[in-house]
Design an enzyme around this catalytic site. Structure first.
Site, PDB file in Angstrom:
ATOM      1  N   ASN A   9       0.866  -1.184   0.000  1.00 15.97           N
ATOM      2  CA  ASN A   9       0.000   0.000   0.000  1.00 15.97           C
ATOM      3  C   ASN A   9       0.898   1.228   0.000  1.00 15.97           C
ATOM      4  O   ASN A   9       1.494   1.564   1.017  1.00 15.97           O
ATOM      5  CB  ASN A   9      -0.885  -0.034   1.267  1.00 15.97           C
ATOM      6  CG  ASN A   9      -1.718   1.226   1.428  1.00 15.97           C
ATOM      7  OD1 ASN A   9      -1.828   2.038   0.509  1.00 15.97           O
ATOM      8  ND2 ASN A   9      -2.318   1.389   2.611  1.00 15.97           N
ATOM      9  N   TRP A  10       0.987   1.859  -1.152  1.00 15.34           N
ATOM     10  CA  TRP A  10       1.902   3.010  -1.268  1.00 15.34           C
ATOM     11  C   TRP A  10       1.310   4.269  -0.633  1.00 15.34           C
ATOM     12  O   TRP A  10       1.993   5.292  -0.546  1.00 15.34           O
ATOM     13  CB  TRP A  10       2.225   3.288  -2.736  1.00 15.34           C
ATOM     14  CG  TRP A  10       3.027   2.209  -3.417  1.00 15.34           C
ATOM     15  CD1 TRP A  10       3.494   1.036  -2.862  1.00 15.34           C
ATOM     16  CD2 TRP A  10       3.465   2.207  -4.780  1.00 15.34           C
ATOM     17  NE1 TRP A  10       4.187   0.312  -3.803  1.00 15.34           N
ATOM     18  CE2 TRP A  10       4.192   1.004  -4.994  1.00 15.34           C
ATOM     19  CE3 TRP A  10       3.320   3.091  -5.860  1.00 15.34           C
ATOM     20  CZ2 TRP A  10       4.759   0.680  -6.225  1.00 15.34           C
ATOM     21  CZ3 TRP A  10       3.890   2.765  -7.089  1.00 15.34           C
ATOM     22  CH2 TRP A  10       4.598   1.573  -7.258  1.00 15.34           C
ATOM     23  N   LYS A  11       0.051   4.210  -0.242  1.00 14.19           N
ATOM     24  CA  LYS A  11      -0.640   5.377   0.342  1.00 14.19           C
ATOM     25  C   LYS A  11      -0.476   6.597  -0.580  1.00 14.19           C
ATOM     26  O   LYS A  11      -0.410   6.431  -1.794  1.00 14.19           O
ATOM     27  CB  LYS A  11      -0.128   5.642   1.759  1.00 14.19           C
ATOM     28  CG  LYS A  11      -0.158   4.384   2.624  1.00 14.19           C
ATOM     29  CD  LYS A  11      -0.020   4.676   4.072  1.00 14.19           C
ATOM     30  CE  LYS A  11       0.103   3.375   4.838  1.00 14.19           C
ATOM     31  NZ  LYS A  11      -0.059   3.534   6.266  1.00 14.19           N
ATOM     32  N   HIS A  94      -9.601   0.927   4.828  1.00 15.14           N
ATOM     33  CA  HIS A  94      -8.336   1.130   5.550  1.00 15.14           C
ATOM     34  C   HIS A  94      -8.593   2.050   6.739  1.00 15.14           C
ATOM     35  O   HIS A  94      -9.413   2.966   6.665  1.00 15.14           O
ATOM     36  CB  HIS A  94      -7.292   1.745   4.604  1.00 15.14           C
ATOM     37  CG  HIS A  94      -5.913   1.722   5.176  1.00 15.14           C
ATOM     38  ND1 HIS A  94      -5.484   2.656   6.087  1.00 15.14           N
ATOM     39  CD2 HIS A  94      -4.890   0.858   4.996  1.00 15.14           C
ATOM     40  CE1 HIS A  94      -4.236   2.367   6.437  1.00 15.14           C
ATOM     41  NE2 HIS A  94      -3.852   1.290   5.789  1.00 15.14           N
ATOM     42  N   GLU A  96      -7.032   4.465   7.854  1.00 16.76           N
ATOM     43  CA  GLU A  96      -6.843   5.903   7.567  1.00 16.76           C
ATOM     44  C   GLU A  96      -8.088   6.480   6.903  1.00 16.76           C
ATOM     45  O   GLU A  96      -8.446   7.635   7.143  1.00 16.76           O
ATOM     46  CB  GLU A  96      -5.585   6.103   6.703  1.00 16.76           C
ATOM     47  CG  GLU A  96      -4.324   5.876   7.534  1.00 16.76           C
ATOM     48  CD  GLU A  96      -3.112   5.388   6.756  1.00 16.76           C
ATOM     49  OE1 GLU A  96      -3.101   5.485   5.516  1.00 16.76           O
ATOM     50  OE2 GLU A  96      -2.178   4.887   7.407  1.00 16.76           O
ATOM     51  N   GLU A 166      -5.370  -5.350  10.500  1.00 18.79           N
ATOM     52  CA  GLU A 166      -4.364  -4.328  10.769  1.00 18.79           C
ATOM     53  C   GLU A 166      -4.630  -3.668  12.117  1.00 18.79           C
ATOM     54  O   GLU A 166      -5.480  -2.770  12.212  1.00 18.79           O
ATOM     55  CB  GLU A 166      -4.410  -3.258   9.679  1.00 18.79           C
ATOM     56  CG  GLU A 166      -4.134  -3.786   8.292  1.00 18.79           C
ATOM     57  CD  GLU A 166      -3.562  -2.713   7.383  1.00 18.79           C
ATOM     58  OE1 GLU A 166      -2.443  -2.895   6.924  1.00 18.79           O
ATOM     59  OE2 GLU A 166      -4.223  -1.691   7.169  1.00 18.79           O
ATOM     60  N   GLY A 172       2.469   1.949  10.729  1.00 16.33           N
ATOM     61  CA  GLY A 172       3.400   3.057  10.567  1.00 16.33           C
ATOM     62  C   GLY A 172       4.110   3.452  11.853  1.00 16.33           C
ATOM     63  O   GLY A 172       4.739   4.507  11.918  1.00 16.33           O
ATOM     64  N   SER A 211       3.448  -2.497  10.201  1.00 14.94           N
ATOM     65  CA  SER A 211       4.909  -2.539  10.346  1.00 14.94           C
ATOM     66  C   SER A 211       5.503  -3.896   9.978  1.00 14.94           C
ATOM     67  O   SER A 211       6.431  -4.371  10.633  1.00 14.94           O
ATOM     68  CB  SER A 211       5.318  -2.105  11.759  1.00 14.94           C
ATOM     69  OG  SER A 211       4.879  -0.772  12.007  1.00 14.94           O
ATOM     70  N   GLY A 232       2.768  -1.273   4.293  1.00 16.85           N
ATOM     71  CA  GLY A 232       2.781   0.156   3.994  1.00 16.85           C
ATOM     72  C   GLY A 232       4.200   0.634   3.739  1.00 16.85           C
ATOM     73  O   GLY A 232       4.748   0.495   2.650  1.00 16.85           O
ATOM     74  N   GLY A 233       4.828   1.203   4.783  1.00 16.70           N
ATOM     75  CA  GLY A 233       6.142   1.832   4.664  1.00 16.70           C
ATOM     76  C   GLY A 233       7.168   0.995   3.909  1.00 16.70           C
ATOM     77  O   GLY A 233       7.856   1.507   3.008  1.00 16.70           O
TER      78      GLY A 233
HETATM   79  C1  PEP Z   1      -0.844   0.004   6.085  1.00 13.97           C
HETATM   80  O1  PEP Z   1      -0.993   1.204   6.009  1.00 13.97           O
HETATM   81  O2  PEP Z   1      -1.682  -0.738   5.560  1.00 13.97           O
HETATM   82  C2  PEP Z   1       0.324  -0.512   6.805  1.00 13.97           C
HETATM   83  C3  PEP Z   1       0.317  -1.740   7.207  1.00 13.97           C
HETATM   84  O3  PEP Z   1       1.367   0.379   7.019  1.00 13.97           O
HETATM   85  P1  PEP Z   1       2.806   0.034   7.690  1.00 13.97           P
HETATM   86  O4  PEP Z   1       3.296  -1.248   7.052  1.00 13.97           O
HETATM   87  O5  PEP Z   1       3.652   1.202   7.349  1.00 13.97           O
HETATM   88  O6  PEP Z   1       2.567  -0.134   9.148  1.00 13.97           O
END
Ligand code: PEP
Length: 253
Positions: A9-11, A94, A96, A166, A172, A211, A232-233
């Protein structure tokens, strides 16, 4: 046997030029993969990503879609448009989007139905805040979010989609649920699916997200209930994302 699925997920990162740079690094690292691999760029980079990943094992997902096919919804993107472009997956619900854009469980359910109706595979996100975890309501909450997001779907539809568990406090933050904890909660989600949709529970793929990194992917993926990762990251770094996709090699190293 459920095929593992790792999705990035590049957000709100990587406009087309940066997307192209990342993909140029990533594609040579992902010639052969034992799992399904998905990258989810922002809408504006979907075209670039679709054309650069054609003929590779990488599928493309969007990060959101609207519930209607067309109409006066300024700024929104219909799931049909995504399907027509060749997008295969769409992240829905998600945390967010729930937090910053007020998406409710009922609205997410409408998005899931709309996405399925035009052949997209939803990646439906559920998960608890730290306060909810400390209050001991994680099981109740993720069960409710699962029932609500999938309400009205047939067992075949439920079996075809992906859930991402999640824990919001792990997104994050660098904090990860322990592999055993993530496995337990995902088992609870699968149990909820079994209760309502029977054998679809054996088909549906449930990812862990929060993470996930090269250093913890193998342990998380070794858990029997965990079928993949929503990353994500770490998905913004080609070496890290590829190492997560190749978690089995990391495990055997
Ligand atoms: C996400 O936003 O779906 C996510 C899992 O982010 P991160 O891996 O950065 O925690």
């Amino acid at each position: 046997m459920r095929k593992p699925i790792i999705a990035g997920n590049w957000k709100m990162n990587h406009a087309p030029a940066q997307a192209a740079t990342l993909l140029a690094q990533l594609i040579p690292l992902l010639h052969e993969t034992a799992c399904d691999v998905v990258v989810c760029p922002p809408f504006v980079s979907l075209s670039e990503t679709l054309s650069l990943t054609r003929g590779t094992p990488i599928a493309v997902g969007a990060q959101n879609c609207h519930i209607e096919k067309s109409g006066a919804f300024t700024g929104e993107v219909a799931p049909d448009f995504l399907a027509e472009m060749g997008v295969r997956y769409v992240i829905l619900g998600h945390s967010e989007r729930r937090e910053y854009f007020g998406e409710t469980d009922a609205f997410i359910n409408r998005k899931v139905r709309a996405a399925l109706s035009c052949g997209l595979i939803p990646i439906v996100c559920v998960g608890e805040t730290l306060a909810q975890r400390e209050d001991g309501v994680t099981a109740e909450l993720v069960s409710y979010q699962t029932r609500a997001a999938l309400a009205g779907l047939s067992p075949a539809q439920v079996g075809s989609l992906v859930i991402a568990y999640e824990p919001i406090w792990a997104i994050g933050t660098g904090m990860t649920a322990t592999a055993a904890d993530a496995n337990t909660v995902i088992g609870i989600i699968r149990g909820q699916v079994r209760k309502t949709w029977g054998d679809a529970a054996d088909m549906i793929r449930i990812q862990y997200g929060g993470s996930m990194k090269p250093g913890n992917a193998a342990e998380l993926m070794a858990q029997p209930e965990i079928d993949g990762g929503l990353v994500g990251g770490a998905s913004l770094n080609a070496d890290d994302f590829a190492a997560i996709v190749h978690y089995q090699a990391e495990r055997n190293a």
